[in-house]
Design a protein around this motif. Structure first.
Motif, PDB file in Angstrom:
ATOM      1  N   ARG A  31       0.886  -1.164   0.000  1.00  0.00           N
ATOM      2  CA  ARG A  31       0.000   0.000   0.000  1.00  0.00           C
ATOM      3  C   ARG A  31       0.925   1.216   0.000  1.00  0.00           C
ATOM      4  NH1 ARG A  31      -4.468   0.213   4.040  1.00  0.00           N
ATOM      5  NH2 ARG A  31      -5.630   1.033   2.311  1.00  0.00           N
ATOM      6  N   THR A  32       0.441   2.314  -0.535  1.00  0.00           N
ATOM      7  CA  THR A  32       1.289   3.499  -0.626  1.00  0.00           C
ATOM      8  C   THR A  32       0.605   4.721  -0.020  1.00  0.00           C
ATOM      9  OG1 THR A  32       0.446   4.084  -2.820  1.00  0.00           O
ATOM     10  CG2 THR A  32       2.406   2.664  -2.744  1.00  0.00           C
ATOM     11  N   ALA A  33       1.452   5.685   0.350  1.00  0.00           N
ATOM     12  CA  ALA A  33       0.983   6.978   0.844  1.00  0.00           C
ATOM     13  C   ALA A  33       1.984   8.026   0.371  1.00  0.00           C
ATOM     14  CB  ALA A  33       0.897   6.968   2.368  1.00  0.00           C
ATOM     15  N   ALA A  39      -0.349   8.552   5.181  1.00  0.00           N
ATOM     16  CA  ALA A  39       0.293   7.395   5.818  1.00  0.00           C
ATOM     17  C   ALA A  39      -0.436   7.010   7.104  1.00  0.00           C
ATOM     18  CB  ALA A  39       1.762   7.696   6.108  1.00  0.00           C
ATOM     19  N   LEU A  40      -0.800   7.992   7.911  1.00  0.00           N
ATOM     20  CA  LEU A  40      -1.507   7.709   9.161  1.00  0.00           C
ATOM     21  C   LEU A  40      -2.891   7.120   8.894  1.00  0.00           C
ATOM     22  CD1 LEU A  40      -0.404  10.810  11.262  1.00  0.00           C
ATOM     23  CD2 LEU A  40       0.385   8.432  11.504  1.00  0.00           C
ATOM     24  N   ARG A  41      -3.549   7.591   7.830  1.00  0.00           N
ATOM     25  CA  ARG A  41      -4.845   7.005   7.443  1.00  0.00           C
ATOM     26  C   ARG A  41      -4.672   5.540   7.023  1.00  0.00           C
ATOM     27  NH1 ARG A  41      -5.701  12.009   5.050  1.00  0.00           N
ATOM     28  NH2 ARG A  41      -5.270  11.232   2.964  1.00  0.00           N
ATOM     29  N   ARG A  42      -3.640   5.272   6.224  1.00  0.00           N
ATOM     30  CA  ARG A  42      -3.378   3.898   5.767  1.00  0.00           C
ATOM     31  C   ARG A  42      -3.078   2.978   6.965  1.00  0.00           C
ATOM     32  NH1 ARG A  42      -5.271   5.332   1.731  1.00  0.00           N
ATOM     33  NH2 ARG A  42      -4.344   5.731  -0.279  1.00  0.00           N
ATOM     34  N   LEU A  43      -2.320   3.479   7.919  1.00  0.00           N
ATOM     35  CA  LEU A  43      -2.018   2.692   9.123  1.00  0.00           C
ATOM     36  C   LEU A  43      -3.293   2.327   9.869  1.00  0.00           C
ATOM     37  CD1 LEU A  43       1.108   4.432  10.692  1.00  0.00           C
ATOM     38  CD2 LEU A  43       0.944   2.041  10.017  1.00  0.00           C
ATOM     39  N   ALA A  44      -4.189   3.290   9.987  1.00  0.00           N
ATOM     40  CA  ALA A  44      -5.442   3.066  10.707  1.00  0.00           C
ATOM     41  C   ALA A  44      -6.334   2.063   9.973  1.00  0.00           C
ATOM     42  CB  ALA A  44      -6.181   4.386  10.907  1.00  0.00           C
ATOM     43  N   GLU A  45      -6.274   2.065   8.640  1.00  0.00           N
ATOM     44  CA  GLU A  45      -7.097   1.159   7.834  1.00  0.00           C
ATOM     45  C   GLU A  45      -6.613  -0.291   7.957  1.00  0.00           C
ATOM     46  OE1 GLU A  45      -7.821   4.569   4.411  1.00  0.00           O
ATOM     47  OE2 GLU A  45      -6.743   2.746   3.874  1.00  0.00           O
ATOM     48  N   GLU A  46      -5.302  -0.456   7.883  1.00  0.00           N
ATOM     49  CA  GLU A  46      -4.727  -1.803   7.929  1.00  0.00           C
ATOM     50  C   GLU A  46      -3.289  -1.715   8.411  1.00  0.00           C
ATOM     51  OE1 GLU A  46      -4.235  -5.739   5.107  1.00  0.00           O
ATOM     52  OE2 GLU A  46      -4.480  -3.789   4.150  1.00  0.00           O
ATOM     53  N   LYS A  47      -3.010  -2.393   9.511  1.00  0.00           N
ATOM     54  CA  LYS A  47      -1.661  -2.347  10.087  1.00  0.00           C
ATOM     55  C   LYS A  47      -0.702  -3.170   9.224  1.00  0.00           C
ATOM     56  CE  LYS A  47       0.646  -3.267  14.468  1.00  0.00           C
ATOM     57  NZ  LYS A  47       0.425  -3.726  15.839  1.00  0.00           N
ATOM     58  N   GLN A  64       9.753  13.055  11.536  1.00  0.00           N
ATOM     59  CA  GLN A  64       8.626  13.357  12.421  1.00  0.00           C
ATOM     60  C   GLN A  64       7.602  12.228  12.393  1.00  0.00           C
ATOM     61  OE1 GLN A  64       7.814  16.977  10.280  1.00  0.00           O
ATOM     62  NE2 GLN A  64       8.406  18.269  12.017  1.00  0.00           N
ATOM     63  N   LEU A  65       7.299  11.739  11.195  1.00  0.00           N
ATOM     64  CA  LEU A  65       6.306  10.683  11.049  1.00  0.00           C
ATOM     65  C   LEU A  65       6.786   9.384  11.703  1.00  0.00           C
ATOM     66  CD1 LEU A  65       3.555   9.913   9.946  1.00  0.00           C
ATOM     67  CD2 LEU A  65       4.639   9.455   7.741  1.00  0.00           C
ATOM     68  N   THR A  66       8.055   9.073  11.556  1.00  0.00           N
ATOM     69  CA  THR A  66       8.622   7.882  12.203  1.00  0.00           C
ATOM     70  C   THR A  66       8.461   7.985  13.714  1.00  0.00           C
ATOM     71  OG1 THR A  66      10.174   7.467  10.404  1.00  0.00           O
ATOM     72  CG2 THR A  66      10.753   6.554  12.562  1.00  0.00           C
ATOM     73  N   ARG A  67       8.773   9.143  14.249  1.00  0.00           N
ATOM     74  CA  ARG A  67       8.632   9.372  15.695  1.00  0.00           C
ATOM     75  C   ARG A  67       7.170   9.204  16.124  1.00  0.00           C
ATOM     76  NH1 ARG A  67      11.525  13.827  15.982  1.00  0.00           N
ATOM     77  NH2 ARG A  67       9.764  15.188  15.595  1.00  0.00           N
ATOM     78  N   THR A  68       6.253   9.774  15.350  1.00  0.00           N
ATOM     79  CA  THR A  68       4.822   9.664  15.657  1.00  0.00           C
ATOM     80  C   THR A  68       4.371   8.204  15.674  1.00  0.00           C
ATOM     81  OG1 THR A  68       4.348  11.822  14.674  1.00  0.00           O
ATOM     82  CG2 THR A  68       2.499  10.297  14.842  1.00  0.00           C
ATOM     83  N   ILE A  69       4.800   7.441  14.683  1.00  0.00           N
ATOM     84  CA  ILE A  69       4.377   6.037  14.568  1.00  0.00           C
ATOM     85  C   ILE A  69       4.992   5.189  15.678  1.00  0.00           C
ATOM     86  CG2 ILE A  69       4.530   3.954  13.132  1.00  0.00           C
ATOM     87  CD1 ILE A  69       4.359   5.887  10.679  1.00  0.00           C
ATOM     88  N   THR A  70       6.290   5.328  15.896  1.00  0.00           N
ATOM     89  CA  THR A  70       6.959   4.448  16.865  1.00  0.00           C
ATOM     90  C   THR A  70       6.573   4.767  18.304  1.00  0.00           C
ATOM     91  OG1 THR A  70       8.953   5.843  16.882  1.00  0.00           O
ATOM     92  CG2 THR A  70       8.928   3.965  15.364  1.00  0.00           C
TER      93      THR A  70
END
Length: 121
Positions: A31-33, A39-47, A64-70
């Motif tokens: 999947r792509t973003a 990217a955060l929407r895609r994560l919420a849809e399917e891990k 920043q996004l890596t920090r948010t996710i981890t």
């Protein structure tokens, strides 16, 4: 746990197509973003089992996004490999400090990427 589902985050359509093709040939579902919000929407849809993360993107950058996710307990177990044109050692160190489990510079070498993925399995 084998890596089957990958989320590729990159604002370059060329990179998205290249990485998607590379991963699909290895039998992975991709999947792509194109930015942090998507990217955060895609994560919420399917891990996913893995995130490949660009650094230089509009809005929230890859660090920043890596920090948010981890730092989110729901996704903290999802490994992130940074795939970026930022090739300085300080960039690599900073990416790893944000929670990335691997760091590859562009152009992405398919064998190097596979080795990083294999190391996570």
């Amino acid at each position: 746990m084998p890596i089957r589902k990958v989320l590729v985050v990159d604002d370059s359509k060329t990179e998205l197509m290249y990485l998607t093709d590379l991963l699909q040939k290895k039998g992975m579902q991709v999947r792509t973003a194109e930015n942090g919000d998507e990217a955060l929407r895609r994560l919420a849809e399917e891990k996913p089992d893995l995130v490949l993360m660009d650094v230089v993107m509009p809005g929230q950058n890859g660090f920043q996004l890596t920090r948010t996710i981890t730092r989110n307990p729901q996704y903290a177990d999802v490994p992130i490999i940074m795939c970026t044109s930022k090739n300085q050692e300080t960039d690599r160190v900073w990416g790893m400090r944000q929670g990335a489990r691997g760091y590859i510079t562009k152009p992405v070498d398919p064998m190097e990427l596979q080795a990083k993925i294999d190391a996570l399995n």
